[in-house]
Every structure is written in structure tokens, then in C-alpha cells.
Write an enzyme that holds these catalytic residues in place. Structure first.
Site, PDB file in Angstrom:
ATOM      1  N   ALA A   1      40.503  -1.372  14.329  1.00  0.00           N
ATOM      2  CA  ALA A   1      41.994  -0.811  13.404  1.00  0.00           C
ATOM      3  C   ALA A   1      42.942  -0.923  12.644  1.00  0.00           C
ATOM      4  O   ALA A   1      43.447  -0.650  11.779  1.00  0.00           O
ATOM      5  CB  ALA A   1      42.967  -1.372  15.051  1.00  0.00           C
TER       6      ALA A   1
ATOM      7  N   ARG B   1      45.516   7.135   1.428  1.00  0.00           N
ATOM      8  CA  ARG B   1      46.564   8.575   1.164  1.00  0.00           C
ATOM      9  C   ARG B   1      47.186   8.288   0.439  1.00  0.00           C
ATOM     10  O   ARG B   1      47.639   9.136  -0.473  1.00  0.00           O
ATOM     11  CB  ARG B   1      47.500   8.562   2.562  1.00  0.00           C
ATOM     12  CG  ARG B   1      46.226   8.365   3.785  1.00  0.00           C
ATOM     13  CD  ARG B   1      47.576   8.628   4.833  1.00  0.00           C
ATOM     14  NE  ARG B   1      47.213   8.962   6.692  1.00  0.00           N
ATOM     15  CZ  ARG B   1      46.392   8.151   7.084  1.00  0.00           C
ATOM     16  NH1 ARG B   1      46.988   6.880   6.090  1.00  0.00           N
ATOM     17  NH2 ARG B   1      45.833   8.262   7.956  1.00  0.00           N
TER      18      ARG B   1
ATOM     19  N   SER C   1      37.171   1.713  13.969  1.00  0.00           N
ATOM     20  CA  SER C   1      38.241   2.278  14.614  1.00  0.00           C
ATOM     21  C   SER C   1      38.156   2.581  15.789  1.00  0.00           C
ATOM     22  O   SER C   1      38.225   4.534  16.067  1.00  0.00           O
ATOM     23  CB  SER C   1      38.465   4.007  13.585  1.00  0.00           C
ATOM     24  OG  SER C   1      38.923   3.699  12.569  1.00  0.00           O
TER      25      SER C   1
ATOM     26  N   CYS D   1      40.558  -1.726  24.372  1.00  0.00           N
ATOM     27  CA  CYS D   1      41.737  -1.614  25.138  1.00  0.00           C
ATOM     28  C   CYS D   1      40.885  -0.751  26.196  1.00  0.00           C
ATOM     29  O   CYS D   1      41.280  -0.642  27.058  1.00  0.00           O
ATOM     30  CB  CYS D   1      42.629  -0.815  24.528  1.00  0.00           C
ATOM     31  SG  CYS D   1      43.717  -2.528  23.610  1.00  0.00           S
TER      32      CYS D   1
ATOM     33  N   VAL E   1      30.697 -10.152   6.063  1.00  0.00           N
ATOM     34  CA  VAL E   1      30.979 -11.203   5.084  1.00  0.00           C
ATOM     35  C   VAL E   1      30.561 -12.249   5.619  1.00  0.00           C
ATOM     36  O   VAL E   1      31.123 -13.054   7.015  1.00  0.00           O
ATOM     37  CB  VAL E   1      32.348 -10.115   5.353  1.00  0.00           C
ATOM     38  CG1 VAL E   1      32.363 -11.540   3.737  1.00  0.00           C
ATOM     39  CG2 VAL E   1      32.856  -9.133   4.280  1.00  0.00           C
TER      40      VAL E   1
ATOM     41  N   ASP F   1      43.840  -8.653  14.730  1.00  0.00           N
ATOM     42  CA  ASP F   1      44.186 -10.192  15.980  1.00  0.00           C
ATOM     43  C   ASP F   1      43.589 -10.933  15.850  1.00  0.00           C
ATOM     44  O   ASP F   1      43.694 -12.394  16.059  1.00  0.00           O
ATOM     45  CB  ASP F   1      42.702  -9.605  17.130  1.00  0.00           C
ATOM     46  CG  ASP F   1      43.619  -7.897  18.017  1.00  0.00           C
ATOM     47  OD1 ASP F   1      44.169  -7.673  17.947  1.00  0.00           O
ATOM     48  OD2 ASP F   1      42.104  -8.090  18.741  1.00  0.00           O
TER      49      ASP F   1
ATOM     50  N   TYR G   1      68.428  10.243  33.768  1.00  0.00           N
ATOM     51  CA  TYR G   1      68.473  10.260  35.047  1.00  0.00           C
ATOM     52  C   TYR G   1      68.384  11.570  36.452  1.00  0.00           C
ATOM     53  O   TYR G   1      69.041  12.536  36.180  1.00  0.00           O
ATOM     54  CB  TYR G   1      70.026   9.696  36.170  1.00  0.00           C
ATOM     55  CG  TYR G   1      69.729  10.453  37.701  1.00  0.00           C
ATOM     56  CD1 TYR G   1      68.978   9.924  38.674  1.00  0.00           C
ATOM     57  CD2 TYR G   1      70.720  11.455  38.250  1.00  0.00           C
ATOM     58  CE1 TYR G   1      68.774   9.795  39.801  1.00  0.00           C
ATOM     59  CE2 TYR G   1      71.020  11.193  38.931  1.00  0.00           C
ATOM     60  CZ  TYR G   1      69.973  10.514  40.180  1.00  0.00           C
ATOM     61  OH  TYR G   1      70.762  11.054  41.294  1.00  0.00           O
TER      62      TYR G   1
END
Length: 466
Positions: free
Chosen positions: A20, A31, A50, A54, A91, A296, A439
Site C-alpha cells: 500500500a 502522476r 498493492s 486486511c 533489499v 506499517d 435521522y
């Protein structure tokens, strides 16, 4: 180093880690900068890029039909955007002074150096494996990558027995227990804490405990694993605690994760108290102008307590990558911090939290009041209304919201987002009571459960200050 490396006038971005944070950074930088301006080389030691880690418990449990549904962008798609993505390449060293990284082809063992102008470290986290006999035996699995998910599914397909033990009752442990129940296993969860979901206060964790036992999961709390026992064939056969043995044909480790920062540590880069890399708000590694880190493997600022924490979540990783890619690409972006929002489920039970638990608030030196309320997800007379428990913490005297925990059925979990926004805005519980929330009877009682908790907390703050 090849001659092309020394003579190439383009600047080079090197990314370590292809999930990610790393690939979001690479994609965002691309980009903003074309191939003629910026060369991008990304190293990933696994087979995939990618993807949603989760989602692995839902793949294992059968809710997601196949591995490829968890992949947001394939290696071929990245390469089509002029990102030189090298899979199965690890690496092994960062030479900060020389501005280069050493990489090893996992399959052939061949090594080479690649220089960089800008470096992104997105090495992720590693599952905690207990330093105990049998922890590496066949049949024992961590669940962190798609490769891990495939390995576990392979074991489940080959194993004749139907007994599973999950070690740990955090998010991964709870979700994997549900996945294994769905696959027809007898599931025992061995948990070191007093209740499951230690990200909740114990009184809220008890609600999760009761729901898990209602699903047929055997919960063993306050239990320290002392070893994983193996049979004559070397495979795991049981999980041992000080008091008992729990037979197992497969064991899943859900003890948690730690930042994967050994590479960064060896390079002399700064780590925090939780072992994660320390960065500034632009996600630049402290003290290093051209090295960035996200995902992470970093520590983040908790906006409520003011302290740094390690929180392994894909939402943060993607945001980190966007910030890094924007900055590398010549723009400007920052990541201000987090409030600690997370949501999970056990079958139809939704579990959510944001901000501080009671012990977090005490550790931060904060005085607080705590309230717990019972409400329903919809108007009580509307079909499908289900019970919901909301716990709220507010700062003594000021009434500043400090944290919210929610346990309930459908419609409970995402209500935590109301509290997450209030925490980010620094609202008091008194201010929250005036929030103009949507509501209608199919969606909420007239007073939303979060607002009911805010009213009770505001009253308690006033009472405490009287």
C-alpha cells in the site's frame, strides 16, 4: 553499478516494499513526474503488489471468492505506468552515505547495488512469532501477506483434522477465528489478556467474548502459551499453556505485528519506542532530506494523547504513500496524525473504537470520566432494531472527547466515524450533543446512540466539576 546508472541524468526514486504505502508513493510520484523526469524502481520480495492484507481473513473464510479480488493493482499495471517493479527481490542493505541499496534476487541469490536520489522505505510489519519450541513447525501460520494466506489455505486443504487453535485475540485473531468457524473447524482461541480485543477496555471486550462463545468458539483467556507441541512427523499437534494442552491440526498466530525495521535500524535510521521509523509530517525520515517512510513500518502521532504510536492499518499506509509521492513529485502534502480509529466484526457482531482507552488516558496523565449506554441501531419500533453498547471517555473539567468504543450488531460499527471526526476537531462532549446527524427510523433512534452517550458524558463532566 552499470554505466547507465552513473550517466543517467534523470533522478531516481527507489521504493522498498510493493504494497500500500510503497506503491501508492510510486504511483503518485509518477502522476506528477513523467518517465523523462523521474525513474522509479520498486523492490518487492513477495509475489504480489498493492493488495489488501486486511481482506485475508475474509478470503480464508470464503467471503471473498479468490485471492485476485484482494489485489488492487497488478505488477503488470504498475509496469505499464513506467514503474520498474522487481518482484521476488529483497533489499538487504541501505547504504545511506553512498545513496544506494543492495538487493538480492530471492530465487537466484544474485545481488546488485542500485543508487537512488530519493528513497522510500515501506517495509511494512511482521507478525509476532513467539520465541517458543514449535513456533516454526509445519501447520503454524502467521497471516500478514497474500503468500501467508495461500500457505494457510494449502494447509487447510491438506489437513484431515478439524481442530484449529488461534493464538491471540486481537483483530487478526478474532477475524481468523470466525474464518475457521466458517470452514467447519472446531476453534479455540488462546488469549493472554483478560478479554479479547485488548484495543477495547475489558468491560467492552467481555461483550466480544460472549459473542464469540455464542458462535461456538472456545475462549481461553488469561492464558500464556508456553510451547507448540509437535508430533512424530514434525507437524504441530497442540498448543500448550501452563495449565493445559489444546489439540491442534492447524495453528494461526494472531498475536499482533511489529514494524519491519531491521533494515532501517542497520542503516542507522531513527526508530521510536515502538520500533517504528520516525518521520516528520511530510513523512520524511527525521534527519534525512531524501529518505521517506510510510505504512506499517512507521510510528504516527496520536492527536488525542500527543504521543507516538504504532498502528498497522491500510488506511494510514495509503495516505502515507499519497503524501510521500506528492512530496517526491514536487508538490507539498502532510500527514498530521491519527486518532486511532478501527473497526472489525465477528460474524454479525460489529466492534469499533477510536481515541483512548481508560489505560491510554491514564498513561497520558489525563483525568477523565467514563460512561456506558445501551441503545438500539434503529428506532426501537422499527423492524431489525438491534442492541448497541457505546462507551465514551471525556476529559475531566474540559469535557474534551477522549475516546469511544462501540459493540453491537448491524449499523453499530461505522457510527464510530462520528466520534473520529469529533476527536479530530477537538470537540467537547457538550458540543457533540448538538451535532445535526441524519435521522429516520430505519437508520437511528431520534437520539443517535453516540449522542446519547455524549449527553450522559456531558452531564458527568458537569457533575464532576461542580
Amino acid at each position: 553499478m552499470s554505466m547507465s546508472d552513473t550517466r543517467n541524468p534523470r533522478r531516481r526514486l527507489v521504493v522498498i516494499g510493493g504494497d500500500a504505502a510503497g506503491m501508492s508513493a510510486a504511483s503518485q510520484a509518477r502522476r506528477l513526474k513523467g518517465p523523462g523526469e523521474l525513474e522509479i524502481v520498486a523492490f518487492e520480495r513477495g509475489h504480489f503488489t498493492s493488495y489488501s492484507a486486511c481482506g485475508i481473513p475474509y478470503w480464508v473464510g470464503g467471503d471473498v471468492p479468490g485471492r485476485d479480488r484482494l489485489i488492487a493493482r497488478t505488477p503488470e499495471e504498475h509496469r505499464a505506468r513506467d514503474i520498474d517493479l522487481r518482484l521476488r527481490t529483497e533489499v538487504t542493505e541501505i547504504d545511506v552515505a553512498g545513496g544506494r541499496v543492495r538487493a538480492r534476487d530471492v530465487d537466484s541469490g544474485a545481488e546488485s547495488w542500485t543508487p537512488y536520489d530519493q528513497l522510500v522505505i515501506a517495509t511494512g510489519a511482521r507478525p509476532v512469532r513467539p520465541d517458543l519450541p514449535g513456533a516454526d513447525a509445519p501447520g503454524v501460520h502467521g497471516v500478514q501477506t497474500l503468500d501467508d494466506g495461500e500457505a494457510l489455505l494449502g494447509t487447510l486443504a491438506r489437513t484431515r483434522g478439524r481442530r484449529a487453535v488461534v493464538v491471540g485475540a486481537g483483530y487478526i485473531g478474532v477475524e481468523m477465528a470466525e474464518a475457521l468457524i466458517k470452514r467447519g473447524y472446531q476453534v479455540t482461541v488462546v488469549n493472554r489478556a483478560a478479554e479479547p480485543m485488548s484495543t477495547l477496555d475489558p468491560d467492552m471486550g467481555r461483550l466480544v467474548h460472549d459473542a464469540m462463545e455464542g458462535l461456538g468458539i472456545t475462549m481461553v483467556n488469561d492464558a500464556e502459551v508456553t510451547g507448540l507441541l509437535t508430533g512424530d512427523d514434525g507437524r504441530v499437534r497442540a498448543v500448550a499453556t501452563r495449565d493445559a494442552e489444546f489439540p491442534a491440526d492447524v495453528v494461526v498466530l494472531g498475536i499482533g505485528v511489529r514494524p519491519q525495521t531491521s533494515l532501517a535500524e542497520a542503516a542507522g535510521l531513527p526508530l521510536g519506542s515502538h520500533g517504528g521509523l520516525l518521520t516528520d509530517r511530510a513523512m520524511r525520515v527525521r534527519g534525512h532530506e531524501n529518505i521517506w517512510a510510510g505504512g506499517d513500518c512507521v510510528e504516527v502521532l496520536d492527536l488525542v494523547s500527543g504521543q507516538h504510536r504504532h498502528i498497522a492499518l491500510g488506511t494510514h499506509a495509503n495516505k502515507h504513500g499519497q503524501v510521500i509521492g506528492t512530496n517526491v513529485g514536487g508538490g507539498y502534502a502532510t500527514f498530521p496524525g491519527v486518532v486511532g480509529t478501527a473497526v472489525s466484526k465477528v460474524c454479525d457482531l460489529e466492534i469499533a473504537r477510536t481515541g483512548l482507552r481508560e489505560k491510554d488516558a491514564r498513561r497520558a496523565g489525563l483525568r477523565f470520566v467514563a460512561v456506558t449506554i445501551e441503545s438500539t441501531s434503529r428506532a426501537g419500533y422499527y423492524p431489525g432494531a438491534s442492541p448497541m453498547t457505546v462507551k465514551m471517555l471525556a476529559e475531566h473539567r474540559t469535557g474534551r472527547l477522549l475516546g469511544v468504543q462501540i459493540v453491537g450488531r448491524e449499523g453499530a460499527g461505522k457510527r464510530v466515524d462520528i466520534a473520529a471526526v469529533a476527536l479530530t476537531a477537538g470537540m467537547t462532549v457538550e458540543q457533540m450533543t448538538a451535532l445535526d446527524l441524519g435521522y429516520a427510523p430505519p437508520f437511528s433512534p431520534v437520539w443517535d446512540p453516540v449522542l446519547v452517550a455524549a449527553r450522559k458524558a456531558a452531564a458527568k463532566v458537569r457533575e464532576a466539576g461542580a
